[in-house]
Design a protein around this motif. Structure first.
Motif, short mmCIF file in Angstrom:
data_model
loop_
_atom_site.label_atom_id
_atom_site.label_comp_id
_atom_site.label_asym_id
_atom_site.label_seq_id
_atom_site.Cartn_x
_atom_site.Cartn_y
_atom_site.Cartn_z
N ALA A 123 2.58 -0.71 3.02
CA ALA A 123 3.90 -1.33 3.17
C ALA A 123 4.98 -0.37 2.69
O ALA A 123 6.04 -0.23 3.31
CB ALA A 123 3.96 -2.64 2.39
N GLY A 124 4.72 0.30 1.56
CA GLY A 124 5.67 1.29 1.05
C GLY A 124 5.89 2.42 2.04
O GLY A 124 7.02 2.88 2.25
N VAL A 160 17.14 8.97 1.79
CA VAL A 160 16.14 8.00 1.38
C VAL A 160 15.42 8.46 0.11
O VAL A 160 15.23 7.68 -0.83
CB VAL A 160 15.13 7.74 2.51
N THR A 161 15.01 9.73 0.07
CA THR A 161 14.31 10.21 -1.12
C THR A 161 15.23 10.22 -2.33
O THR A 161 14.78 9.98 -3.46
CB THR A 161 13.72 11.62 -0.90
N SER A 162 16.52 10.45 -2.11
CA SER A 162 17.47 10.39 -3.23
C SER A 162 17.60 8.95 -3.74
O SER A 162 17.71 8.72 -4.95
CB SER A 162 18.85 10.91 -2.79
N ILE A 163 17.60 7.96 -2.82
CA ILE A 163 17.62 6.56 -3.23
C ILE A 163 16.35 6.23 -4.02
O ILE A 163 16.39 5.55 -5.06
CB ILE A 163 17.74 5.62 -2.01
N VAL A 166 6.24 5.18 -10.27
CA VAL A 166 6.06 6.35 -9.43
C VAL A 166 5.00 6.10 -8.37
O VAL A 166 5.16 6.47 -7.20
CB VAL A 166 5.69 7.59 -10.28
N GLU A 167 3.89 5.46 -8.75
CA GLU A 167 2.80 5.23 -7.78
C GLU A 167 3.25 4.33 -6.63
O GLU A 167 2.72 4.43 -5.52
CB GLU A 167 1.57 4.64 -8.47
N THR A 168 4.22 3.44 -6.88
CA THR A 168 4.76 2.61 -5.81
C THR A 168 5.67 3.42 -4.89
O THR A 168 5.73 3.18 -3.68
CB THR A 168 5.56 1.43 -6.40
N ALA A 169 6.37 4.39 -5.47
CA ALA A 169 7.35 5.17 -4.72
C ALA A 169 6.72 6.27 -3.86
O ALA A 169 7.30 6.70 -2.87
CB ALA A 169 8.36 5.79 -5.68
N ILE A 170 5.52 6.73 -4.23
CA ILE A 170 4.90 7.85 -3.52
C ILE A 170 4.71 7.57 -2.02
O ILE A 170 5.08 8.41 -1.18
CB ILE A 170 3.57 8.26 -4.19
N PRO A 171 4.14 6.42 -1.61
CA PRO A 171 4.02 6.17 -0.17
C PRO A 171 5.36 6.11 0.55
O PRO A 171 5.45 6.47 1.73
CB PRO A 171 3.30 4.81 -0.11
N MET A 172 6.42 5.65 -0.15
CA MET A 172 7.75 5.62 0.48
C MET A 172 8.21 7.02 0.84
O MET A 172 8.80 7.24 1.90
CB MET A 172 8.76 4.99 -0.49
#
Length: 380
Positions: free
Chosen positions: A61-62, A79-82, A93-99
């Motif tokens: 989903a991320g 997007v990566t800056s957000i 961090v682990e939630t953000a990695i797939p994003m």
């Protein structure tokens, strides 16, 4: 007779300089247009854009949220800056990695759309669409390899932890002043935004459409100018700068994207070069990989501007973006069998595009709309 020849040569030289000046102006228009799309989305959605990222507990989903958000904003840097800002605010961090991985896929929509500007000429469109989709397929392959590794072993998380461990005691490392592209493009964006301010959030939607229209206009004009300019010595210089070899191509893509701070822009600039026959898909392939690496600079700059409790994690997620793109380049481009897959896929899609425009629309809709929408609906 000699006087007439000299006059003709002078006129030809003057016209050539005019064309180069027009090309430089169209490049500026393209930069402004990409900024308009990004600014328009942030304006129309506002702070609610961040809510797109806040329910991505499932890695897939991320990934899809990062993909959709970047496809909408047309800027992986934004997007990566957000995401860096969200991690600085406490997002794991682990939630953000797939994003971050999803942002890499979403950013490829821009050059795919740009290739549509060559649709009137079948042979140009075949080359242009292949040039655009080689970026798509490389990033899809990179995610297919590294997302499972991340989900099972936490590969990128561990590598980035190791990289930031010496910086745990670092304070404010602000480097925001290095972003010199925004002062160049923002005044033009503000001129267009001014009259639209009375329309509220609808003005942001209008700004997005103006930006997209300008992208098409700029690319179409640049294609025509390149056909007349990229002959003889100028063509040889350009080909030697980008097509000298894989390592040189990767380095060139990295440097140019660091300067422009937009991989969408740099890869989009390659599409008309391939479409008009100045370069080959194989020439620009390494350049797009360098663009993937160069675009990481924006998130890194954003991370270094953060101080406080979660500053080190903000830097960590920015480094995840860099490590992911460097490892993807080393693994996919470094292994001959994998290296050829994006090229083969791109050539197949290029041939398919010349046979059916519906297939092109179907490809874009499936990758950037149907697939992420279905997965998000399922995981929700």
């Amino acid at each position: 007779m000699n006087t007439q020849a000299t006059t003709a040569e002078t006129a030809s030289s003057s016209m050539r300089w005019v064309r180069w000046a027009n090309l430089a102006f169209m490049l500026y228009v393209l930069l402004v247009a990409v900024s308009m799309v990004s600014s328009g989305f942030k304006w129309s959605v506002g702070e609610q854009a961040k809510t797109l990222f806040e329910f991505a507990s499932h890695p897939v989903a991320g990934l899809m949220i990062g993909l959709v958000a970047t496809a909408l904003i047309q800027s992986s840097s934004t997007v990566t800056s957000i995401i860096v800002g969200l991690v600085a605010g406490g997002l794991p961090v682990e939630t953000a990695i797939p994003m971050v991985m999803g942002a890499n896929i979403g950013t490829t929509l821009t050059n795919t759309i740009v290739s549509l500007g060559h649709a009137r000429c079948k042979e140009e469109f075949r080359r242009a669409f292949a040039s655009a989709t080689v970026h798509d397929i490389f990033n899809l392959l990179a995610v297919a390899i590294f997302l499972p590794l991340e989900m099972v072993f936490g590969l990128l998380d561990k590598i980035s932890q190791w990289l930031v461990s010496p910086m745990l005691d670092a304070g404010d490392m602000s480097m925001k002043g290095l972003n010199f592209m925004k002062p160049l493009t923002q005044p033009a964006v503000d001129i267009v935004k001014g009259p639209l301010a009375t329309f509220g959030n609808v003005g942001g939607v209008v700004l997005i459409f103006i930006g997209i229209a300008l992208i098409f206009m700029a690319i179409t004009t640049m294609g025509k100018l390149m056909r007349s300019l990229m002959v003889g010595r100028a063509r040889d210089i350009l080909k030697s700068a980008i097509g000298r070899g894989p390592l040189h191509g990767i380095a060139s893509g990295t440097v140019v994207t660091i300067l422009v701070q937009s991989s969408s822009t740099t890869t989009s600039l390659m599409v008309p070069l391939v479409g008009t026959g100045v370069l080959k898909v194989r020439d620009v392939y390494p350049f797009t990989l360098g663009a993937n690496i160069g675009t990481c600079i924006t998130a890194l700059l954003a991370a270094t501007a953060i101080s406080g409790e979660y500053a080190v994690f903000a830097l960590q997620i920015a480094l995840v973006h860099l490590v992911f793109n460097v490892l993807a380049t080393l693994v996919i481009f470094g292994i001959p069998v994998l290296r050829e897959l994006p090229l083969k896929g791109a050539f197949f899609l290029g041939d398919l595009a010349t046979k059916s425009k519906a297939a092109v629309a179907g490809y874009i809709a499936f990758i950037f709309l149907v697939l992420p929408g279905s997965i998000l609906a399922f995981t929700a």
